[in-house]
Write a protein that holds these residues in place. Structure first.
Motif, PDB file in Angstrom:
ATOM      1  N   LEU A  37     -33.890  18.776   7.269  1.00 19.32           N
ATOM      2  CA  LEU A  37     -33.520  18.125   6.006  1.00 19.32           C
ATOM      3  C   LEU A  37     -34.576  18.270   4.821  1.00 19.32           C
ATOM      4  N   SER A  38     -34.299  18.270   3.722  1.00 23.11           N
ATOM      5  CA  SER A  38     -35.100  18.450   2.458  1.00 23.11           C
ATOM      6  C   SER A  38     -36.078  17.559   2.378  1.00 23.11           C
ATOM      7  N   ASP A  39     -37.438  17.668   1.666  1.00 23.16           N
ATOM      8  CA  ASP A  39     -38.405  16.791   1.625  1.00 23.16           C
ATOM      9  C   ASP A  39     -37.782  15.174   0.905  1.00 23.16           C
ATOM     10  N   THR A  40     -36.702  15.626  -0.054  1.00 22.56           N
ATOM     11  CA  THR A  40     -36.292  14.301  -0.597  1.00 22.56           C
ATOM     12  C   THR A  40     -35.452  13.465   0.613  1.00 22.56           C
ATOM     13  N   GLU A  41     -34.819  14.165   1.333  1.00 24.92           N
ATOM     14  CA  GLU A  41     -33.958  13.429   2.449  1.00 24.92           C
ATOM     15  C   GLU A  41     -34.953  12.882   3.309  1.00 24.92           C
ATOM     16  N   ARG A  42     -36.333  13.436   3.498  1.00 22.80           N
ATOM     17  CA  ARG A  42     -37.084  12.751   4.606  1.00 22.80           C
ATOM     18  C   ARG A  42     -38.020  11.804   3.762  1.00 22.80           C
ATOM     19  N   SER A  43     -37.360  10.791   3.318  1.00 21.57           N
ATOM     20  CA  SER A  43     -37.806   9.988   2.468  1.00 21.57           C
ATOM     21  C   SER A  43     -37.687   8.571   3.099  1.00 21.57           C
ATOM     22  N   ASP A  44     -38.391   7.547   2.710  1.00 23.60           N
ATOM     23  CA  ASP A  44     -38.138   6.138   3.524  1.00 23.60           C
ATOM     24  C   ASP A  44     -36.768   5.647   3.326  1.00 23.60           C
ATOM     25  N   GLU A  45     -36.140   5.786   2.380  1.00 30.58           N
ATOM     26  CA  GLU A  45     -34.760   5.491   2.213  1.00 30.58           C
ATOM     27  C   GLU A  45     -33.791   6.010   3.159  1.00 30.58           C
ATOM     28  N   HIS A  46     -34.187   7.135   3.677  1.00 26.28           N
ATOM     29  CA  HIS A  46     -33.285   7.540   4.675  1.00 26.28           C
ATOM     30  C   HIS A  46     -34.096   7.443   6.404  1.00 26.28           C
ATOM     31  N   ARG A  47     -35.160   6.918   6.212  1.00 21.63           N
ATOM     32  CA  ARG A  47     -35.762   6.706   7.567  1.00 21.63           C
ATOM     33  C   ARG A  47     -35.113   5.507   8.372  1.00 21.63           C
ATOM     34  N   VAL A  48     -34.916   5.836   9.700  1.00 24.59           N
ATOM     35  CA  VAL A  48     -34.328   5.010  10.521  1.00 24.59           C
ATOM     36  C   VAL A  48     -35.378   3.989  10.907  1.00 24.59           C
ATOM     37  N   HIS A  49     -35.364   2.864  10.948  1.00 22.05           N
ATOM     38  CA  HIS A  49     -36.372   1.857  11.519  1.00 22.05           C
ATOM     39  C   HIS A  49     -35.947   1.402  12.886  1.00 22.05           C
ATOM     40  N   GLY A  50     -36.887   1.124  13.717  1.00 20.93           N
ATOM     41  CA  GLY A  50     -36.450   0.932  15.031  1.00 20.93           C
ATOM     42  C   GLY A  50     -36.825   2.005  16.142  1.00 20.93           C
ATOM     43  N   CYS A  51     -37.344   3.321  15.513  1.00 25.37           N
ATOM     44  CA  CYS A  51     -37.818   4.399  16.423  1.00 25.37           C
ATOM     45  C   CYS A  51     -39.287   4.419  16.522  1.00 25.37           C
ATOM     46  N   GLU A  52     -39.632   4.688  17.566  1.00 19.48           N
ATOM     47  CA  GLU A  52     -41.174   4.969  17.799  1.00 19.48           C
ATOM     48  C   GLU A  52     -41.630   6.191  17.036  1.00 19.48           C
ATOM     49  N   SER A  53     -40.784   7.164  17.055  1.00 17.58           N
ATOM     50  CA  SER A  53     -40.956   8.556  16.252  1.00 17.58           C
ATOM     51  C   SER A  53     -40.363   8.284  14.911  1.00 17.58           C
ATOM     52  N   ASN A  54     -40.560   9.259  13.890  1.00 12.77           N
ATOM     53  CA  ASN A  54     -40.096   9.488  12.630  1.00 12.77           C
ATOM     54  C   ASN A  54     -38.483  10.117  12.998  1.00 12.77           C
ATOM     55  N   VAL A  55     -37.592   9.410  12.312  1.00 10.74           N
ATOM     56  CA  VAL A  55     -36.413   9.931  12.155  1.00 10.74           C
ATOM     57  C   VAL A  55     -35.748   9.376  11.004  1.00 10.74           C
ATOM     58  N   TRP A  56     -35.066  10.649  10.561  1.00  9.88           N
ATOM     59  CA  TRP A  56     -34.355  10.519   9.377  1.00  9.88           C
ATOM     60  C   TRP A  56     -32.819  10.718   9.348  1.00  9.88           C
ATOM     61  N   LEU A  57     -32.004   9.958   8.792  1.00  8.64           N
ATOM     62  CA  LEU A  57     -30.507  10.083   8.867  1.00  8.64           C
ATOM     63  C   LEU A  57     -29.837  10.095   7.555  1.00  8.64           C
ATOM     64  N   VAL A  58     -29.101  11.236   7.248  1.00  6.03           N
ATOM     65  CA  VAL A  58     -28.353  11.167   5.973  1.00  6.03           C
ATOM     66  C   VAL A  58     -26.870  11.411   6.277  1.00  6.03           C
ATOM     67  N   ALA A  59     -25.801  10.664   5.553  1.00 12.06           N
ATOM     68  CA  ALA A  59     -24.481  10.600   6.069  1.00 12.06           C
ATOM     69  C   ALA A  59     -23.628  11.017   4.607  1.00 12.06           C
ATOM     70  N   ASP A  60     -22.300  11.691   5.000  1.00  7.94           N
ATOM     71  CA  ASP A  60     -21.587  11.626   3.925  1.00  7.94           C
ATOM     72  C   ASP A  60     -20.307  11.684   4.563  1.00  7.94           C
ATOM     73  N   SER A  61     -19.045  11.180   3.780  1.00  8.68           N
ATOM     74  CA  SER A  61     -18.054  11.336   4.157  1.00  8.68           C
ATOM     75  C   SER A  61     -16.890  12.048   3.688  1.00  8.68           C
ATOM     76  N   ARG A  62     -16.193  12.868   4.508  1.00 10.16           N
ATOM     77  CA  ARG A  62     -15.273  13.836   3.876  1.00 10.16           C
ATOM     78  C   ARG A  62     -13.811  13.556   4.327  1.00 10.16           C
ATOM     79  N   ALA A  63     -12.902  13.131   3.481  1.00 12.27           N
ATOM     80  CA  ALA A  63     -11.625  12.665   3.879  1.00 12.27           C
ATOM     81  C   ALA A  63     -11.483  11.671   4.948  1.00 12.27           C
ATOM     82  N   GLY A  64     -12.471  10.597   4.845  1.00  9.19           N
ATOM     83  CA  GLY A  64     -12.285   9.361   5.770  1.00  9.19           C
ATOM     84  C   GLY A  64     -13.043   9.690   7.027  1.00  9.19           C
ATOM     85  N   ARG A  65     -13.594  10.898   7.137  1.00  2.78           N
ATOM     86  CA  ARG A  65     -14.358  11.376   8.416  1.00  2.78           C
ATOM     87  C   ARG A  65     -15.724  11.315   8.167  1.00  2.78           C
ATOM     88  N   TRP A  66     -16.654  11.094   8.970  1.00  2.54           N
ATOM     89  CA  TRP A  66     -17.947  10.880   9.023  1.00  2.54           C
ATOM     90  C   TRP A  66     -18.921  12.123   9.363  1.00  2.54           C
TER      91      TRP A  66
END
Length: 136
Positions: A37-66
């Protein structure tokens, strides 16, 4: 429920192996497949809380599929994330909501190796995916 092609490939690869050491090695290799992930994507906005390690998640939808991209600082977790991503990639929202995370990792022969904290972390990632598809 039909498995995405990459998930079927993962299932075949992991179930062909005997023992945790071989699976752990393959798990690390799967983790290397994650697209960084880019530095922008590895931001607090994309961080998954509830993990002991740092995890970032980015989603997008194309034609109703994730489609999701994720990354972690932890090597083993990157492998687990890669396996989670292949399981959910391209699913429509209703199917994503029905994914049995514990069942998937048990099928792969990795269920017993998931410590409670790793299991909680992966469940947090799946919950975040489900939250994101509602918000987007």
């Amino acid at each position: 429920m039909n498995l995405p092609a990459a998930a079927a490939e993962a299932l075949q690869a992991f179930t062909a192996l005997q023992g945790w050491e071989q699976r752990a090695r393959l798990l690390m290799q799967w983790g290397e497949r994650l697209e960084p992930l880019s530095d922008t994507e590895r931001s607090d906005e994309h961080r998954v809380h509830g993990c002991e390690s740092n995890v970032w998640l980015v989603a997008d939808s194309r034609a109703g599929r994730w489609h999701f991209r994720a990354y972690s600082d932890a090597r083993l977790l990157r492998g687990l994330l890669a396996l989670l991503l292949v399981r959910v990639d391209g699913l429509p929202g209703p199917e994503l909501a029905e994914v049995d995370l514990a069942g998937w990792f048990n099928q792969l022969g990795l269920g017993r190796q998931l410590s409670p904290s790793r299991s909680n972390g992966l469940n947090a990632v799946l919950k975040r995916m489900q939250d994101l598809i509602v918000d987007l």
